[in-house]
Design an enzyme around this catalytic site. Sequence first.
Site, PDB file in Angstrom:
ATOM      1  N   LYS A 139       0.854  -1.201   0.000  1.00 43.76           N
ATOM      2  CA  LYS A 139       0.000   0.000   0.000  1.00 43.76           C
ATOM      3  C   LYS A 139       0.882   1.240   0.000  1.00 43.76           C
ATOM      4  O   LYS A 139       1.667   1.443   0.924  1.00 43.76           O
ATOM      5  CB  LYS A 139      -0.929   0.000   1.222  1.00 43.76           C
ATOM      6  N   ARG A 154       0.387  -5.439   3.248  1.00 42.27           N
ATOM      7  CA  ARG A 154      -0.784  -6.065   3.863  1.00 42.27           C
ATOM      8  C   ARG A 154      -0.919  -7.500   3.373  1.00 42.27           C
ATOM      9  O   ARG A 154      -0.543  -7.816   2.246  1.00 42.27           O
ATOM     10  CB  ARG A 154      -2.054  -5.301   3.482  1.00 42.27           C
ATOM     11  N   ASP A 202     -16.667   0.504  -0.507  1.00 38.43           N
ATOM     12  CA  ASP A 202     -15.356   0.074  -1.034  1.00 38.43           C
ATOM     13  C   ASP A 202     -14.389  -0.251   0.089  1.00 38.43           C
ATOM     14  O   ASP A 202     -13.282  -0.738  -0.178  1.00 38.43           O
ATOM     15  CB  ASP A 202     -14.767   1.145  -1.960  1.00 38.43           C
TER      16      ASP A 202
HETATM   17  P1  AMP Z   1      -9.951   5.437   0.943  1.00 38.48           P
HETATM   18  O1  AMP Z   1     -10.752   6.638   1.352  1.00 38.48           O
HETATM   19  O2  AMP Z   1      -8.559   5.411   1.498  1.00 38.48           O
HETATM   20  O3  AMP Z   1     -10.673   4.161   1.146  1.00 38.48           O
HETATM   21  O4  AMP Z   1      -9.710   5.592  -0.634  1.00 38.48           O
HETATM   22  C1  AMP Z   1     -10.746   5.733  -1.559  1.00 38.48           C
HETATM   23  C2  AMP Z   1     -10.200   5.611  -2.945  1.00 38.48           C
HETATM   24  O5  AMP Z   1      -9.211   6.611  -3.192  1.00 38.48           O
HETATM   25  C3  AMP Z   1      -9.527   4.287  -3.263  1.00 38.48           C
HETATM   26  O6  AMP Z   1      -9.793   4.003  -4.604  1.00 38.48           O
HETATM   27  C4  AMP Z   1      -8.061   4.592  -3.064  1.00 38.48           C
HETATM   28  O7  AMP Z   1      -7.219   3.742  -3.792  1.00 38.48           O
HETATM   29  C5  AMP Z   1      -7.978   6.017  -3.561  1.00 38.48           C
HETATM   30  N1  AMP Z   1      -6.874   6.770  -2.962  1.00 38.48           N
HETATM   31  C6  AMP Z   1      -6.797   7.253  -1.698  1.00 38.48           C
HETATM   32  N2  AMP Z   1      -5.652   7.918  -1.522  1.00 38.48           N
HETATM   33  C7  AMP Z   1      -4.965   7.857  -2.675  1.00 38.48           C
HETATM   34  C8  AMP Z   1      -3.712   8.351  -3.139  1.00 38.48           C
HETATM   35  N3  AMP Z   1      -2.910   9.064  -2.352  1.00 38.48           N
HETATM   36  N4  AMP Z   1      -3.354   8.077  -4.410  1.00 38.48           N
HETATM   37  C9  AMP Z   1      -4.146   7.371  -5.222  1.00 38.48           C
HETATM   38  N5  AMP Z   1      -5.328   6.884  -4.861  1.00 38.48           N
HETATM   39  C10 AMP Z   1      -5.749   7.117  -3.608  1.00 38.48           C
HETATM   40 MG    MG Z   2     -10.322   2.338   0.840  1.00 38.51          MG
END
Ligand code: AMP
Ligand code: MG
Length: 503
Positions: free
Chosen positions: A111, A174, A255
Amino acid sequence: MTSPAGTPLNWTNRLVQLGPDFYTRLHPTPMGAPVWASRNTKLLQSMGWPLDLLDDPALWAGNALLPGSVPLATVYSGHQFGVWAGQLGDGRALWLGEASSDQGPQEIQLKGAGRTPYSRMGDGRAVLRSSIREYLCSEAMHGLGIPTTRALCLVASPQPVMREEMETAAVVTRVAPSFLRFGHLEHFAARNQMDALRTLADHVIKHHLPEAHERAQAWHGNVYAGLLDEVQQRTATLLAQWQAVGFCHGVMNTDNMSLLGLTIDYGPFQFMDGFDPGHICNHSDTQGRYAYGRQPNIAYWNLYCLGQALLPLIGDQDLTVQVLEGYKTVFPRALGDAMRSKLGLTGDLAPEDLREADWTLVEDLLQLLATERTDYTIFWRRLSQSMAAGWWDDPGATDAWQSVDDLFLDRARWQAWRQRYRERVGAADPLALGQAMLHTNPKFVLRNHLAEVAIRQAREGDFSEINRLLDLLHSPFDEHPGMQAYAGFPPDWAGQLEISCSS
Ligand code: AMP
Ligand code: MG
């Protein structure tokens, strides 16, 4: 990219066989000057993986590839904060493969290993701060006996990453039998890709949730109804465990919901300090959608989204709704059982007809804790210790009970409750109950301020606190003499910590 020496893992990579509709193959983006922040040798050993697997941090920063790994990013969609968000996907998590282990096949994911076709506006990176939190909390949850993705190692780097302020990058590795989420199935349903939806559901049933076949017997042999039922039951059980231990996830978007019923995607999570059903741990959650007390209903809402996605396969709306209805029985029962066992009321002590009376006892206690904002973890631990010493009029137990009494301003209300509890326990031996309670109510949880201290030190290049916490949280029910400070009330500054979605 180089292939390092060392004992190779035995890869199965079954996900790859699904084909390119489900993922994009790509390599991780190398990260500058990776160094070890922590290695979880306990997990490594429990998997039966070779010790030299964790020799080289470059491998776990994505700067080199393990022989036999097939790096890819999977595509999923999801509902975020109650709204359909469309396509999301592994924007910064890179799937390395599925490796055989003593615990069965395990998927391994980096990650923070760089951009993917699903990164949207993101940079594909994760900061050290949030990576430490995810690394430690994954293992803390496992220590508590709560289903979770695991964390194998943590690599830090001086590479700058911009969030609200400049931070540095890290990669957490992970491990889980599967990282598939509700959103993976939602994705193909929303796009009307019925063949892909069926392929993915069949993959999940065949390789991860074969229980669906048995569950299907209750649903006219409909295996997709069986699948929904299995996910429903696992989710209900997981939520009961979260509620019982006082865990707030913070971002229960679909998600971030595992099809296997694992805790997944640790972001702005929190183990509650003072008990408050309305507690919101995520500073970005202005509406309190994911407040502690709402989590069970949100999980149900999320299961409805999953039911909607599976509906074309189940082929019967009434049946789908009926399966989902099961949550309303499974969750309260699981929560009731979890709370009763926190009170030591297990086995012979709780015949079926006492469930309801016990729940009233639990509810009245929780109301008292909420009124007083009593520290949730400390209350349960002190109660367990007191029971392990005897009842309050037993000379050997007076001090222990005094330490519980001291948690309450309204002594009369508390003492009235404890008297009811004593009557409920009846002739059973409090010492035996107390011993069981000490294995149910943890002494140590990963409070925000404990993680924060580890983060501050790690930013100065000292990773020792991460390893100290890892050790402690792997066995949170043990006393750990000398570590009392880690079991105490949060310091005043902990109240000022703001944990948001920024990671
Ligand atoms: P999360 O809120 O962390 O569950 O992320 C929601 C979505 O945003 C998922 O598709 C993640 O892969 C994407 N995401 C979150 N942070 C980043 C990042 N820094 N770069 C690329 N994708 C991100
Ligand atoms: Mg997520």
